[in-house]
Design a protein around this motif. Structure first.
Motif, PDB file in Angstrom:
ATOM      1  N   UNK A  18      65.401 124.173  55.725  1.00  0.00           N
ATOM      2  CA  UNK A  18      64.430 124.216  56.811  1.00  0.00           C
ATOM      3  C   UNK A  18      63.237 123.296  56.506  1.00  0.00           C
ATOM      4  N   UNK A  19      63.299 122.028  56.901  1.00  0.00           N
ATOM      5  CA  UNK A  19      62.143 121.152  56.676  1.00  0.00           C
ATOM      6  C   UNK A  19      60.978 121.535  57.577  1.00  0.00           C
ATOM      7  N   UNK A  20      59.768 121.311  57.080  1.00  0.00           N
ATOM      8  CA  UNK A  20      58.570 121.530  57.886  1.00  0.00           C
ATOM      9  C   UNK A  20      58.221 120.304  58.708  1.00  0.00           C
ATOM     10  N   UNK A  21      58.775 119.169  58.305  1.00  0.00           N
ATOM     11  CA  UNK A  21      58.569 117.921  59.031  1.00  0.00           C
ATOM     12  C   UNK A  21      59.728 116.989  58.659  1.00  0.00           C
ATOM     13  N   UNK A  22      59.984 116.003  59.511  1.00  0.00           N
ATOM     14  CA  UNK A  22      61.068 115.075  59.221  1.00  0.00           C
ATOM     15  C   UNK A  22      60.875 113.808  60.035  1.00  0.00           C
ATOM     16  N   UNK A  23      61.255 112.677  59.461  1.00  0.00           N
ATOM     17  CA  UNK A  23      61.358 111.419  60.190  1.00  0.00           C
ATOM     18  C   UNK A  23      62.733 110.835  59.896  1.00  0.00           C
ATOM     19  N   UNK A  24      63.237 110.030  60.823  1.00  0.00           N
ATOM     20  CA  UNK A  24      64.535 109.405  60.624  1.00  0.00           C
ATOM     21  C   UNK A  24      64.567 108.065  61.336  1.00  0.00           C
ATOM     22  N   UNK A  25      65.408 107.178  60.845  1.00  0.00           N
ATOM     23  CA  UNK A  25      65.582 105.876  61.487  1.00  0.00           C
ATOM     24  C   UNK A  25      66.994 105.393  61.211  1.00  0.00           C
ATOM     25  N   UNK A  26      67.522 104.631  62.164  1.00  0.00           N
ATOM     26  CA  UNK A  26      68.896 104.135  62.078  1.00  0.00           C
ATOM     27  C   UNK A  26      68.930 102.741  62.665  1.00  0.00           C
ATOM     28  N   UNK A  27      69.536 101.796  61.939  1.00  0.00           N
ATOM     29  CA  UNK A  27      69.650 100.422  62.399  1.00  0.00           C
ATOM     30  C   UNK A  27      71.087  99.936  62.266  1.00  0.00           C
ATOM     31  N   UNK A  35      64.073 111.411  56.170  1.00  0.00           N
ATOM     32  CA  UNK A  35      62.990 111.809  55.268  1.00  0.00           C
ATOM     33  C   UNK A  35      62.443 113.173  55.665  1.00  0.00           C
ATOM     34  N   UNK A  36      63.026 114.259  55.131  1.00  0.00           N
ATOM     35  CA  UNK A  36      62.492 115.593  55.409  1.00  0.00           C
ATOM     36  C   UNK A  36      61.408 115.981  54.404  1.00  0.00           C
ATOM     37  N   UNK A  37      60.487 116.790  54.854  1.00  0.00           N
ATOM     38  CA  UNK A  37      59.447 117.358  53.995  1.00  0.00           C
ATOM     39  C   UNK A  37      59.601 118.875  54.004  1.00  0.00           C
ATOM     40  N   UNK A  38      59.549 119.484  52.824  1.00  0.00           N
ATOM     41  CA  UNK A  38      59.752 120.917  52.693  1.00  0.00           C
ATOM     42  C   UNK A  38      58.474 121.581  52.180  1.00  0.00           C
ATOM     43  N   UNK A  39      58.147 122.731  52.776  1.00  0.00           N
ATOM     44  CA  UNK A  39      56.987 123.521  52.372  1.00  0.00           C
ATOM     45  C   UNK A  39      57.435 124.475  51.276  1.00  0.00           C
ATOM     46  N   UNK A  40      57.073 124.181  50.033  1.00  0.00           N
ATOM     47  CA  UNK A  40      57.516 125.003  48.914  1.00  0.00           C
ATOM     48  C   UNK A  40      56.694 126.270  48.763  1.00  0.00           C
ATOM     49  N   UNK A  41      55.699 126.463  49.622  1.00  0.00           N
ATOM     50  CA  UNK A  41      54.961 127.732  49.655  1.00  0.00           C
ATOM     51  C   UNK A  41      55.549 128.690  50.680  1.00  0.00           C
ATOM     52  N   UNK A 350      65.409  94.199  85.928  1.00  0.00           N
ATOM     53  CA  UNK A 350      66.353  94.953  85.108  1.00  0.00           C
ATOM     54  C   UNK A 350      66.845  94.042  83.999  1.00  0.00           C
ATOM     55  N   UNK A 351      66.653  94.466  82.765  1.00  0.00           N
ATOM     56  CA  UNK A 351      66.939  93.631  81.609  1.00  0.00           C
ATOM     57  C   UNK A 351      68.055  94.267  80.778  1.00  0.00           C
ATOM     58  N   UNK A 352      69.099  93.510  80.523  1.00  0.00           N
ATOM     59  CA  UNK A 352      70.190  94.001  79.687  1.00  0.00           C
ATOM     60  C   UNK A 352      69.843  93.740  78.225  1.00  0.00           C
ATOM     61  N   UNK A 353      69.946  94.784  77.434  1.00  0.00           N
ATOM     62  CA  UNK A 353      69.616  94.706  76.020  1.00  0.00           C
ATOM     63  C   UNK A 353      70.673  95.460  75.215  1.00  0.00           C
ATOM     64  N   UNK A 354      70.613  95.302  73.888  1.00  0.00           N
ATOM     65  CA  UNK A 354      71.514  95.994  72.977  1.00  0.00           C
ATOM     66  C   UNK A 354      70.668  96.747  71.970  1.00  0.00           C
ATOM     67  N   UNK A 355      70.958  98.024  71.758  1.00  0.00           N
ATOM     68  CA  UNK A 355      70.182  98.825  70.818  1.00  0.00           C
ATOM     69  C   UNK A 355      70.375  98.295  69.402  1.00  0.00           C
ATOM     70  N   UNK A 356      69.267  97.993  68.754  1.00  0.00           N
ATOM     71  CA  UNK A 356      69.300  97.542  67.363  1.00  0.00           C
ATOM     72  C   UNK A 356      68.988  98.679  66.402  1.00  0.00           C
ATOM     73  N   UNK A 357      68.174  99.643  66.852  1.00  0.00           N
ATOM     74  CA  UNK A 357      67.810 100.734  65.969  1.00  0.00           C
ATOM     75  C   UNK A 357      67.222 101.902  66.721  1.00  0.00           C
ATOM     76  N   UNK A 358      67.259 103.072  66.086  1.00  0.00           N
ATOM     77  CA  UNK A 358      66.689 104.295  66.624  1.00  0.00           C
ATOM     78  C   UNK A 358      65.831 104.938  65.549  1.00  0.00           C
ATOM     79  N   UNK A 359      64.808 105.657  65.971  1.00  0.00           N
ATOM     80  CA  UNK A 359      63.998 106.410  65.020  1.00  0.00           C
ATOM     81  C   UNK A 359      63.390 107.604  65.733  1.00  0.00           C
ATOM     82  N   UNK A 360      62.997 108.596  64.946  1.00  0.00           N
ATOM     83  CA  UNK A 360      62.411 109.788  65.541  1.00  0.00           C
ATOM     84  C   UNK A 360      61.805 110.674  64.489  1.00  0.00           C
TER      85      UNK A 360
END
Length: 376
Positions: A18-27, A35-41, A350-360
């Protein structure tokens, strides 16, 4: 959003965390980062033996984002006693192959050179008569014949015939991940993905996927559409560093010769630009002129305009969902007259593009980064 820890070798689930926070990215064509962060308290995470559970390389983290799985081997830890937090970085399964060489398992016990100091070419790796994606697979399968890799839970695709040949001299100890990158960067080169997935209810595995000769991009048939609105956090980055009209490729080191080839495209010159030269991404050991010519052609294919990347935010909890699209997917970005971009920097259309990466992160937003679709 859920997170799990599993064994890198074998893929066995060790438990949900159970992370208290998290970031992620994909290319595209790279290892994703989680990158999860865990609350050890906290009661849940404070009672875990993270010194062992978080064993680097041995254990992996999987993150499930609205049906999309990301993750792989645990890398660094960052423990902060004042905050009571543990920040863990995990990378996609492809990161394992950044620490591997293109070598047959015989090289574990057999020297790469003969007693007289000459090279032992019997340990060279050559694959011929396949498409580039299958050569990438062959490289990976060979790497998994070594100790400590034969039980990596990877599903490999069937071989595909083609017209390509690749030789990797043993003495070069070419990095496996770098070899995959070279194949992706070749003319009409394939996307290469090692995607995480469930294997039943209590095990994970990776599925190795590549584009084909006919369809080098790993993209579905669906084209996803988003309309840019207020709050979309639109950003545009342009980079002219790879613009040019003259590409040079140089090889020949493998047989102690000089192999220098060039390719000229007058498009920019004809439109008033100065002459700009580029160095193609080709191995110095390349001995085939056609391989260098192919690299030059790929270099100039996208050199007539600046590389341009757009990014914007979309909701992860609304259709289309993150498991429906990913790096490589084709999308349409819509700008209307009613939702103008500042200064009209992106005119309505309207512009056609290709996904290079995702993050959240921990919220319900996903940032999409996309580049121009050069091979539609």
């Amino acid at each position: 959003m859920k997170a799990y820890v599993f064994e890198t070798r074998g893929g066995a689930l060790l438990g949900e965390v159970k992370p208290s926070d998290v970031t992620w990215s994909e290319n595209a064509n790279q290892s994703e980062t989680v990158t999860p962060t865990f609350d050890l308290n906290s009661k849940t995470e404070g009672g875990r033996d993270w010194r062992n559970l978080g064993a680097a390389w041995k254990h992996s983290i999987a993150l499930e984002v609205n049906g999309r799985l990301l993750g792989g081997p645990i890398m660094p830890h960052d423990f902060d006693d004042d905050k009571g937090t543990l920040r863990v970085v995990a990378r996609g399964g492809r990161i394992l192959f950044t620490r591997r060489s293109v070598l047959p398992p015989e090289a574990l016990t057999q020297p790469l050179t003969l007693p007289n100091g000459e090279l032992d070419t019997s340990l060279d790796s050559t694959w011929s008569g396949y498409d580039l994606g299958t050569i990438a697979k062959k490289i990976g399968v060979q790497a998994c014949l070594w100790p400590g890799a034969s039980d990596l839970p990877i599903i490999w695709p069937e071989d595909r015939a083609g017209t390509h040949t690749r030789t990797y001299p043993a003495i070069d100890r070419k990095n496996v991940d770098a070899a995959w990158t070279d194949l992706s960067k070749a003319e009409n080169g394939p996307d290469i993905r090692l995607g995480l997935e469930w294997d039943g209810d209590n095990r994970f595995r990776w599925r190795f996927q590549t584009g084909t000769q006919e369809q080098p991009r790993l993209q579905g048939r669906d084209v996803f559409t988003w309309e840019l609105r207020q709050g979309s956090a639109v950003k545009v980055q342009t980079n002219p560093a790879l613009m040019g009209s003259l590409a040079w490729g140089q090889g020949g080191r493998s047989n102690d010769t000089a192999l220098v080839r060039s390719l000229y495209d007058p498009v920019l010159i004809d439109h008033g630009y100065p002459l700009l030269e580029l160095d193609s991404d080709v191995s110095s050991n390349t001995s085939e002129p056609t391989t260098v010519d192919s690299a030059n052609a790929e270099t100039l294919r996208t050199a007539a305009k600046p590389w341009e990347f757009w990014s914007f935010k979309v909701r992860a909890d609304r259709s289309p969902y993150p498991f429906e699209y990913g790096p490589g997917s084709l999308i349409e970005v819509v700008v209307t007259k009613d939702t103008k971009v500042s200064g009209g920097y992106i005119p309505p259309g309207t512009y056609k593009r290709r996904i290079a990466g995702l993050s959240g992160g921990f919220d319900e937003w996903v940032t999409i980064t996309c580049g121009e679709n050069y091979d539609a």
